[in-house]
Structure formats: structure tokens, C-alpha cells
Design an enzyme around this catalytic site. Structure first.
Site, short mmCIF file in Angstrom:
data_model
loop_
_atom_site.label_atom_id
_atom_site.label_comp_id
_atom_site.label_asym_id
_atom_site.label_seq_id
_atom_site.Cartn_x
_atom_site.Cartn_y
_atom_site.Cartn_z
CE LYS A 163 -10.74 4.33 -63.24
NZ LYS A 163 -9.96 5.03 -62.19
CG ASP A 190 -9.42 8.57 -62.43
OD1 ASP A 190 -8.32 9.16 -62.54
OD2 ASP A 190 -9.66 7.72 -61.55
CD GLU A 218 -10.49 10.51 -59.48
OE1 GLU A 218 -11.71 10.45 -59.80
OE2 GLU A 218 -9.92 9.61 -58.87
CG ASP A 243 -7.14 9.02 -56.74
OD1 ASP A 243 -6.80 8.77 -55.58
OD2 ASP A 243 -7.65 8.14 -57.48
CE LYS A 267 -9.30 5.96 -55.31
NZ LYS A 267 -8.34 5.79 -56.40
#
Ligand SMILES: [Mg+2]
Length: 358
Positions: A163, A190, A218, A243, A267
Site C-alpha cells: 500500500k 496499490d 493499482e 480498482d 471485487k
């Protein structure tokens, strides 16, 4: 065996985390989820789960419970063999509460699969029996990131997702600390929308100049900044994944038309299972890559994503690591875990989840 739905039950499910989880948009100390059960007249029970995320999907536990209350009368009395018919109807009643609806979709499909004696992975195509997940390192110091990376490699993970989104230099230092401790790992990033397009490109440049060799980036920029996504894609030597930009099949079509990403992160909480099936088709037709992710679902909800991934066998990247962040609790079925591998071998109906709420 009766296939008529007798009851739809939704209730709070509190799940403690091993340690607070930090991303660019906030910190989570525990998962305050919702357990959903669809019970057939013969007692067959389908389990679903929603992990509300006010920032990403716009849900809270209270809104999810309210939606389930509203949907109950549209579900009870219906025949589970018409699972798509039932979900088409309920979807019309909750146009924007997608995460809540996704929990119902999981429970309905689990009940259907259990009632018919077919594992969801087989229903989706049965291509694979197992998939390997990455594991995510949350925001923090370079020292902590390095320690976590070494620990995860020892536990058998080969794919690490970091992250980012704090600050370009601090993030570059963390990425390099991870690379130093995991020289052979596949490392992806991400940013959860945190960067400006130029900062995102600069981060990749600085980290790769120090040998980071990042495999994928991402959601580097804001979800609706299509120009920014394209800028990052054009200026970085790696695939860019959308995403938060993609919730619906229509969003996926726009990503394809405007050429702003190399892959889409599906997702179930963002698009439900029905939406996921459509997005998979769009990506395949447009030669876009696919990855699958999760919110903070426990094994109960995550099982549906594991079955989706195994069944289709088309996801280049599996980011299904929420179960490692949550403390374990008593729950049967779904899948078995071996290090970083999820297996659906031996599941004979639905996701196979069996859980007795305390
Ligand atoms: Mg993400």
C-alpha cells in the site's frame, strides 16, 4: 428437498484484526461486518457476508442491515433454482447499495449450490482447484515494511502488494526496504487513488531506479481521473490496474474504450457476482488482464471470490488476503489454506461454508 426460501437473516459479525490496517484512506482496527443467511424450507443454509467500506463502496453496517430488511419480502417464498431471476429482481430494488446486494448474491448462490450438490467453483467452470494469493503490506515505516516482507516470504508468500500513497520519497524507501528483504518476490503497488499522476510516475521511477522492479500499479490516481490513469499508463513501464475506477460493467466498458488501464481488479463487493461475470466477459473480449481482490471479508464472504477465481481460472493476480489479517474463528468449509494457496478441493456444494453464529 424443498427449494423454497424460508428466511433471509442479516446480523452483525464482529471480527478482530491481528493489527490495525493502514491504507491511504484510513485505518481499520476491526472488521464490523454483516453475516447474511438464506435458509431454505428443508434447512439448507446459504452464507454470505458484507464488509462495509464507507469510503470505497459507501456502505456502513447500518445501511447493509437496512437493505437486507428491505429485500426480505422479495426473497422469501422464491424458488432457489431461479437464483438469477431472484437476484435480477432484488437488484432493481437496491440500485446503489452494491456491497449489500453482493452479500445476498453470495448467500443465494451458496444455498443454490448446496441444494443442488454443486460447488460454486464447478458451477463457474471448474478450471482450477487452487489459486495463489498475494499478501498486502499496509502503510508504515520502511523498517516495519522490511520486517513484514521477510516474515511473509518465510510463510511461503511469493507475491507482495504494498500500500502506497503517503509521500513519494517515503513510499520509495518502503518499497526498496521490501525488495531488500524479498529479492525474488513479485512486488505490486496499490495507491487507493492517493497520488497525482506525476507523483505516481515519479514513485515508480525512483523505486525502480533503486532496483525495485515493480510488477503492477493499482489505482494510482483518483477513480474518476481517466486522463490521469492514462498518463500513468503511458509513462510507467508496467501494467496499471483499475480498482476503484470500476464498479459496474459500464465502468469496465469505459476503461476499455478510453484505454486507461491494462487490467481490472474485480471485487465481489463492488459489482456482485452477477456484475463480476459481465466484467470478466468484457475484459476477455477487450484483451484486458484480470485480477480479483476483496474487502475485509472473513472466510465466509471470501469463499465466493476464491470459488469464482478457481472456477474461471482467468485471474492473473489474486489479492484475496483478508483472511490473514483477521483473527481466525470457528467456521467450516469454503476452502482450505496452505501457505499462500487456497484450494476448493473436496467442496461439494456452494462455497461449502458452515458457520454457527454465537
Ligand atoms: Mg485496490
Amino acid at each position: 428437498m424443498s427449494t423454497i426460501i424460508r428466511e433471509l437473516i442479516a446480523e452483525p459479525l464482529d471480527l478482530p484484526l491481528w493489527e490495525p490496517f493502514k491504507i491511504a484512506t484510513g485505518t481499520k482496527d476491526a472488521a464490523l461486518n454483516v453475516l447474511i443467511r438464506v435458509v431454505l424450507e428443508d434447512g439448507t443454509t446459504g452464507f454470505g457476508e458484507v464488509a462495509p467500506s464507507p469510503y470505497t463502496t459507501g456502505d456502513t453496517r447500518e445501511t447493509v442491515l437496512a437493505v437486507m430488511d428491505q429485500l426480505s419480502s422479495a426473497v422469501v417464498g422464491k424458488d432457489i433454482r431461479s437464483w438469477r431471476g431472484i437476484l435480477n429482481e432484488t437488484r432493481k430494488l437496491v440500485r446503489y447499495q452494491v456491497a449489500a446486494h453482493s452479500g445476498l448474491e453470495i448467500a443465494v448462490l451458496d444455498a443454490f449450490g448446496k441444494s443442488r450438490g454443486v460447488a460454486l467453483a464447478d458451477m463457474f467452470g471448474g478450471v482450477k482447484k487452487s489459486v495463489e494469493t498475494d499478501i498486502t503490506l499496509s502503510l508504515g515505516t520502511p523498517e516495519k515494511a522490511g520486517e513484514d516482507a521477510a516474515k511473509f516470504i518465510k510463510q511461503g508468500f511469493s507475491k507482495l502488494k504494498i500500500k502506497v500513497g503517503m509521500d513519494v520519497q517515503a513510499d520509495a524507501d518502503r518499497i526498496v526496504a521490501v525488495r531488500d528483504n524479498a529479492p525474488d518476490a513479485e512486488i505490486s503497488l496499490d495507491a487507493n487513488q492517493a497520488f497525482s499522476p506525476k507523483d505516481a510516475v515519479e514513485l515508480v521511477r525512483r523505486a525502480n531506479a533503486r532496483g525495485a522492479n515493480i510488477s503492477m500499479f493499482e489505482q494510482p490516481v483518483r477513480k474518476d481521473d481517466f486522463e490521469g490513469m492514462r498518463f500513468v499508463r503511458d509513462h510507467c513501464p508496467l501494467p496499471v490496474a483499475a480498482d476503484e475506477t470500476v464498479f459496474t460493467p459500464e465502468d469496465a466498458l469505459r476503461v476499455v474504450r478510453e484505454g486507461v488501464a491494462d487490467m481490472i481488479n474485480i471485487k465481489v463487493a463492488k459489482c456482485g457476482i452477477l456484475g463480476a461475470l459481465e466484467i470478466i466477459s468484457i475484459c476477455r473480449a477487450a484483451n484486458l488482464g484480470l485480477m480479483i481482490g476483496a474487502m475485509m471479508e472473513s472466510k465466509i464472504g471470501l469463499a465466493a471470490s476464491v470459488h469464482l477465481s478457481c472456477g474461471f481460472g482467468c485471474f492473473a493476480h489474486n489479492d484475496l488476503d483478508s483472511v490473514y489479517l483477521l483473527k481466525p474463528f470457528e467456521c467450516e468449509g469454503g476452502f482450505t489454506l496452505d501457505g499462500s494457496n487456497f484450494s476448493v478441493e473436496g467442496i461439494t456444494g456452494g462455497t461449502g461454508i458452515v458457520y454457527e453464529p454465537k
